[in-house]
Scaffold this motif. Structure first.
Motif, PDB file in Angstrom:
ATOM      1  N   UNK A  89      -2.013  88.947  57.317  1.00 60.59           N
ATOM      2  CA  UNK A  89      -1.475  90.306  57.397  1.00 60.59           C
ATOM      3  C   UNK A  89      -0.665  90.531  58.666  1.00 60.59           C
ATOM      4  N   UNK A  90      -1.035  89.830  59.732  1.00 61.10           N
ATOM      5  CA  UNK A  90      -0.344  89.974  61.016  1.00 61.10           C
ATOM      6  C   UNK A  90      -0.212  88.603  61.659  1.00 61.10           C
ATOM      7  N   UNK A  91       1.004  88.219  61.986  1.00 58.95           N
ATOM      8  CA  UNK A  91       1.257  86.970  62.705  1.00 58.95           C
ATOM      9  C   UNK A  91       1.933  87.298  64.027  1.00 58.95           C
ATOM     10  N   UNK A  92       1.643  86.479  65.040  1.00 63.51           N
ATOM     11  CA  UNK A  92       2.189  86.700  66.375  1.00 63.51           C
ATOM     12  C   UNK A  92       2.897  85.435  66.836  1.00 63.51           C
ATOM     13  N   UNK A  93       4.107  85.604  67.316  1.00 64.87           N
ATOM     14  CA  UNK A  93       4.903  84.483  67.837  1.00 64.87           C
ATOM     15  C   UNK A  93       5.390  84.812  69.243  1.00 64.87           C
ATOM     16  N   UNK A  94       5.373  83.801  70.086  1.00 67.43           N
ATOM     17  CA  UNK A  94       5.897  83.914  71.443  1.00 67.43           C
ATOM     18  C   UNK A  94       7.235  83.186  71.501  1.00 67.43           C
ATOM     19  N   UNK A  95       8.264  83.875  71.996  1.00 65.71           N
ATOM     20  CA  UNK A  95       9.583  83.252  72.183  1.00 65.71           C
ATOM     21  C   UNK A  95      10.150  82.684  70.882  1.00 65.71           C
ATOM     22  N   UNK A  96      10.349  83.536  69.892  1.00 71.27           N
ATOM     23  CA  UNK A  96      10.974  83.088  68.649  1.00 71.27           C
ATOM     24  C   UNK A  96      12.467  82.930  68.867  1.00 71.27           C
ATOM     25  N   UNK A  97      12.967  81.725  68.679  1.00 66.74           N
ATOM     26  CA  UNK A  97      14.396  81.473  68.864  1.00 66.74           C
ATOM     27  C   UNK A  97      15.006  80.799  67.639  1.00 66.74           C
ATOM     28  N   UNK A  98      14.256  80.687  66.573  1.00 66.73           N
ATOM     29  CA  UNK A  98      14.662  79.839  65.462  1.00 66.73           C
ATOM     30  C   UNK A  98      14.757  80.593  64.148  1.00 66.73           C
ATOM     31  N   UNK A  99      15.872  80.413  63.444  1.00 66.10           N
ATOM     32  CA  UNK A  99      16.012  80.965  62.100  1.00 66.10           C
ATOM     33  C   UNK A  99      15.060  80.286  61.132  1.00 66.10           C
ATOM     34  N   UNK A 120       7.064  82.987  52.979  1.00 66.52           N
ATOM     35  CA  UNK A 120       5.615  83.072  52.780  1.00 66.52           C
ATOM     36  C   UNK A 120       5.137  84.505  52.588  1.00 66.52           C
ATOM     37  N   UNK A 121       6.000  85.478  52.892  1.00 65.52           N
ATOM     38  CA  UNK A 121       5.671  86.877  52.638  1.00 65.52           C
ATOM     39  C   UNK A 121       4.733  87.503  53.641  1.00 65.52           C
ATOM     40  N   UNK A 122       4.793  87.070  54.915  1.00 59.38           N
ATOM     41  CA  UNK A 122       3.943  87.664  55.958  1.00 59.38           C
ATOM     42  C   UNK A 122       4.444  89.084  56.232  1.00 59.38           C
ATOM     43  N   UNK A 123       3.626  90.116  55.999  1.00 61.55           N
ATOM     44  CA  UNK A 123       4.139  91.494  56.035  1.00 61.55           C
ATOM     45  C   UNK A 123       4.445  92.040  57.417  1.00 61.55           C
ATOM     46  N   UNK A 124       3.721  91.567  58.442  1.00 59.64           N
ATOM     47  CA  UNK A 124       3.932  92.102  59.793  1.00 59.64           C
ATOM     48  C   UNK A 124       3.989  90.955  60.796  1.00 59.64           C
ATOM     49  N   UNK A 146       8.555  94.418  60.306  1.00 62.36           N
ATOM     50  CA  UNK A 146       7.925  94.541  58.999  1.00 62.36           C
ATOM     51  C   UNK A 146       8.833  93.929  57.941  1.00 62.36           C
ATOM     52  N   UNK A 147       8.211  93.264  56.973  1.00 64.58           N
ATOM     53  CA  UNK A 147       8.969  92.623  55.900  1.00 64.58           C
ATOM     54  C   UNK A 147       9.315  93.653  54.838  1.00 64.58           C
ATOM     55  N   UNK A 148      10.623  93.874  54.659  1.00 61.79           N
ATOM     56  CA  UNK A 148      11.104  94.830  53.670  1.00 61.79           C
ATOM     57  C   UNK A 148      12.294  94.237  52.931  1.00 61.79           C
ATOM     58  N   UNK A 149      12.176  94.154  51.625  1.00 55.48           N
ATOM     59  CA  UNK A 149      13.269  93.627  50.794  1.00 55.48           C
ATOM     60  C   UNK A 149      13.745  92.267  51.293  1.00 55.48           C
ATOM     61  N   UNK A 150      12.774  91.368  51.533  1.00 56.29           N
ATOM     62  CA  UNK A 150      13.045  89.967  51.892  1.00 56.29           C
ATOM     63  C   UNK A 150      13.757  89.799  53.232  1.00 56.29           C
TER      64      UNK A 150
END
Length: 218
Positions: free
Chosen positions: A127-137, A146-150, A163-167
């Protein structure tokens, strides 16, 4: 001449990542088996592109502290949750795989109690994932697939909520998971405190801040 290297011949230094292209799903699975589960590196895979990232020490410190403060929030709010850390989430039909810095099942926590093997074709994403320093598509595309909502992303002292909305991910000001508290501002405040007072003091102060916030009138 084609040169073939094995992964054990390749060193990925802290703070860097290795990108491998035209990797089939079978090859991705074989690479996961070769590098094993007990490792510092994180992976992200989406439609043939595989990234292997090696985090810096400060990355791990921020990950642990943010994760700890989310746990404190959940406990103080008496919300059920299941921690899944940096579990490998993968879905063959979407050609996607990701290892979050940390993640939680909250709304779907009851469904995940006792599960030690996941099938993402049947099981819900965290339901909730946390990333540090996201730099990658590649990372973001895998999360979408994978449809992770938050998704929370922390970088350069800023914690952003998507938040994931309309892909696609849309940035919002507050987390719907903690809608009754200024959770994001609080976490950032006490992350800064940890830099001068230490992690233990920051966690204790954050817990007290949450308790005081919960008894204040809205």
């Amino acid at each position: 001449m084609v040169v073939t290297l094995q992964l054990r011949q390749i060193d990925v230094q802290p703070g860097q990542y290795l990108t491998l292209r035209e990797i089939s799903w079978a090859e991705f699975e074989a690479i996961l088996n070769e590098i094993g589960e007990h490792r510092a590196a994180r992976i992200a895979y989406y439609q043939g592109v595989l990234e292997i990232r090696m985090p810096l020490p400060e990355h791990e410190i921020n990950k642990e502290l943010i994760g700890d403060m989310v746990k404190l929030l959940l406990d103080e709010l008496e919300m059920d949750w299941e921690p899944y850390g940096s579990t490998t989430f993968k879905r063959a039909e979407m050609s996607a795989g990701i290892e979050p810095d940390t993640c939680f099942y909250i709304q779907n926590s009851r469904r995940m109690i006792g599960k030690r093997r996941l099938n993402m074709s049947l099981d819900p994403p965290p339901d909730l994932a946390i990333e540090i320093d996201v730099t990658s598509k590649t990372q973001l595309s895998a999360y979408v697939a994978l449809g992770v909502p938050e998704l929370w992303c922390y970088e350069n002292g800023k914690l952003q909520v998507f938040l994931l909305r309309d892909s696609e991910y849309v940035q919002v000001e507050t987390s719907p998971t903690f809608a009754n508290l200024p959770a994001i501002e609080g976490i950032v405040q006490f992350l800064k405190l940890s830099e001068t007072e230490g992690a233990s003091a920051a966690r204790k102060a954050f817990r007290q801040w949450v308790r005081e916030a919960l008894i204040l009138p809205n």
